[in-house]
Motif scaffolding. Structure first.
Motif, PDB file in Angstrom:
ATOM      1  N   THR A 217       0.849  -1.185   0.000  1.00 27.91           N
ATOM      2  CA  THR A 217       0.000   0.000   0.000  1.00 27.91           C
ATOM      3  C   THR A 217       0.889   1.240   0.000  1.00 27.91           C
ATOM      4  O   THR A 217       1.840   1.336   0.768  1.00 27.91           O
ATOM      5  N   THR A 218       0.590   2.178  -0.860  1.00 26.12           N
ATOM      6  CA  THR A 218       1.407   3.382  -0.997  1.00 26.12           C
ATOM      7  C   THR A 218       0.748   4.588  -0.331  1.00 26.12           C
ATOM      8  O   THR A 218      -0.433   4.559   0.013  1.00 26.12           O
ATOM      9  N   LEU A 219       1.524   5.657  -0.177  1.00 25.50           N
ATOM     10  CA  LEU A 219       0.966   6.895   0.349  1.00 25.50           C
ATOM     11  C   LEU A 219      -0.187   7.363  -0.518  1.00 25.50           C
ATOM     12  O   LEU A 219      -1.221   7.806  -0.017  1.00 25.50           O
ATOM     13  N   GLY A 220      -0.014   7.250  -1.833  1.00 26.63           N
ATOM     14  CA  GLY A 220      -1.064   7.695  -2.740  1.00 26.63           C
ATOM     15  C   GLY A 220      -2.360   6.938  -2.557  1.00 26.63           C
ATOM     16  O   GLY A 220      -3.451   7.502  -2.718  1.00 26.63           O
ATOM     17  N   ASP A 221      -2.272   5.665  -2.181  1.00 26.15           N
ATOM     18  CA  ASP A 221      -3.480   4.860  -1.974  1.00 26.15           C
ATOM     19  C   ASP A 221      -4.349   5.408  -0.853  1.00 26.15           C
ATOM     20  O   ASP A 221      -5.576   5.282  -0.896  1.00 26.15           O
TER      21      ASP A 221
END
Length: 361
Positions: A342-346
């Motif tokens: 999971t990324t920051l953008g998610d």
């Protein structure tokens, strides 16, 4: 900015991003019915009965000096250990807001998927209680629906004796103990010598999270994520103030039977996720970020932050030094926070189709 405008802006953003079809609306604890409160407390205690998840790994490892991962623990304890292990990477770095948003969301999914919880995530609007935290209406002694008292029993290591978590709720880290709270209005007086971090050690903690103080933080720092985070996470700021005013587990104070290494490190935010109020507190911290994001279009995707905690140069790097983080940076998960990668953008937009939630106001 009015609540109507904030919610309208959030609605527009959610549709522009192709949000999920049904957005969960998080609510303040006191708007829950008695049955809803009981359901959440029951689910939390259910997690504390589920077995340890063997997928848990300590990716940082510093907390191991205080406590190693033990199989004599619960799934609830696993979440606490994640926070303990990741402490140096998720505080005073650019991960602070996005990780805790992901952490509270992941925990809520665990309540739903593993303990049958069907409600929404609650938050604690501590601005409502800033005038008198000790006697706030959020505290209830009811054994099924109550959160218990703000001040535990002093002759029993400040273990709470009322509310839903006073029985059948044992915590594993840093050593086996019951839930502890030790309300302290001026928690920073012991740090008077650390003037770089605690310039006003006699400050009353509740003064940092009044409605006026929080409104000022939300209204300012337009487009300045670094300044906004520093205002919230500052050592004498509202995030730490709520942790420390309740003391005990939320404040990172060791139980009486902890080892010497624990006492040498206290107070520390490490095992604060022991405390069920942690989830309500950090849902509120997330709500403050959400309100700031939606207060101005320049705030929505504003971001600046490093991946390395640098307290030696805190004034220059209040939210981390290089390597710099980006929307593509992957959030740490210690093997149990899902989905992996999971990324920051998610997690940047709560109404998007990954998180799929918003706030009632």
């Amino acid at each position: 900015m009015s609540v109507f405008i904030l919610l309208s802006f959030a609605f527009f953003i959610s549709h522009a991003l192709g949000a999920c079809s049904s957005v969960e609306v998080r609510k303040e604890w006191r708007t829950f019915t008695s049955d809803e409160k009981t359901a959440w407390i029951t689910a939390v205690k259910c997690m504390a009965k589920l077995p340890h998840n063997n997928s848990l790994v300590a990716t940082v490892g510093e907390f191991a000096a205080v406590a190693n991962i033990t199989s004599d623990s619960s799934y609830y304890d696993d979440y606490s250990y994640v926070h303990s292990d990741l402490n140096p990477t998720i505080h005073f770095t650019g991960l602070f807001f996005p990780f805790h948003r992901y952490f509270v969301w992941s925990y809520t999914q665990a309540l739903k998927n593993d303990c049958g919880y069907t409600g929404v995530a609650p938050y604690w609007d501590w601005t409502l209680d800033s005038a008198n935290v000790l006697d706030a209406t959020i505290w209830s002694d009811d054994s099924s629906s109550g959160l218990g008292q703000a001040l535990g029993v002093s002759t029993n290591d400040f273990v709470v004796s009322t509310g839903g978590f006073s029985t059948d709720f044992t915590l594993a880290y840093p050593s086996a103990h019951g839930l502890r709270r030790n309300y302290t209005l001026q928690p920073w007086t012991a740090f008077a010598a650390l003037t770089a971090y605690f310039p006003v050690p006699e400050l009353e903690a509740n003064s940092t999270f009044t409605p006026t103080a929080i409104d000022a933080i939300i209204s300012n720092y337009t487009g300045n994520f670094k300044g906004f985070q520093a205002a919230v996470e500052y050592f004498e700021g509202p995030h730490g103030a709520v942790h420390e005013i309740l003391g005990g587990d939320l404040g990172g104070y060791c139980p009486e039977n902890a080892n010497e290494e624990c006492f040498e490190a206290e107070p520390s935010p490490t095992f604060s996720a022991n405390e069920p109020m942690f989830w309500l507190h950090h849902a509120m911290v997330d709500r403050v970020w959400w309100l700031w994001q939606n207060a101005n279009s320049a705030n929505l995707y504003a971001f600046e932050g490093g991946s390395v905690q640098n307290l030696s140069y805190y004034s220059e790097y209040p939210n981390g030094s290089p390597p710099w983080l980006s929307m593509d940076s992957v959030l740490p998960n210690d093997g149990i926070l899902l989905p992996a990668q999971t990324t920051l953008g998610d997690v940047w937009i709560t109404e998007g189709d990954f998180l799929c939630y918003t706030y009632d106001s």
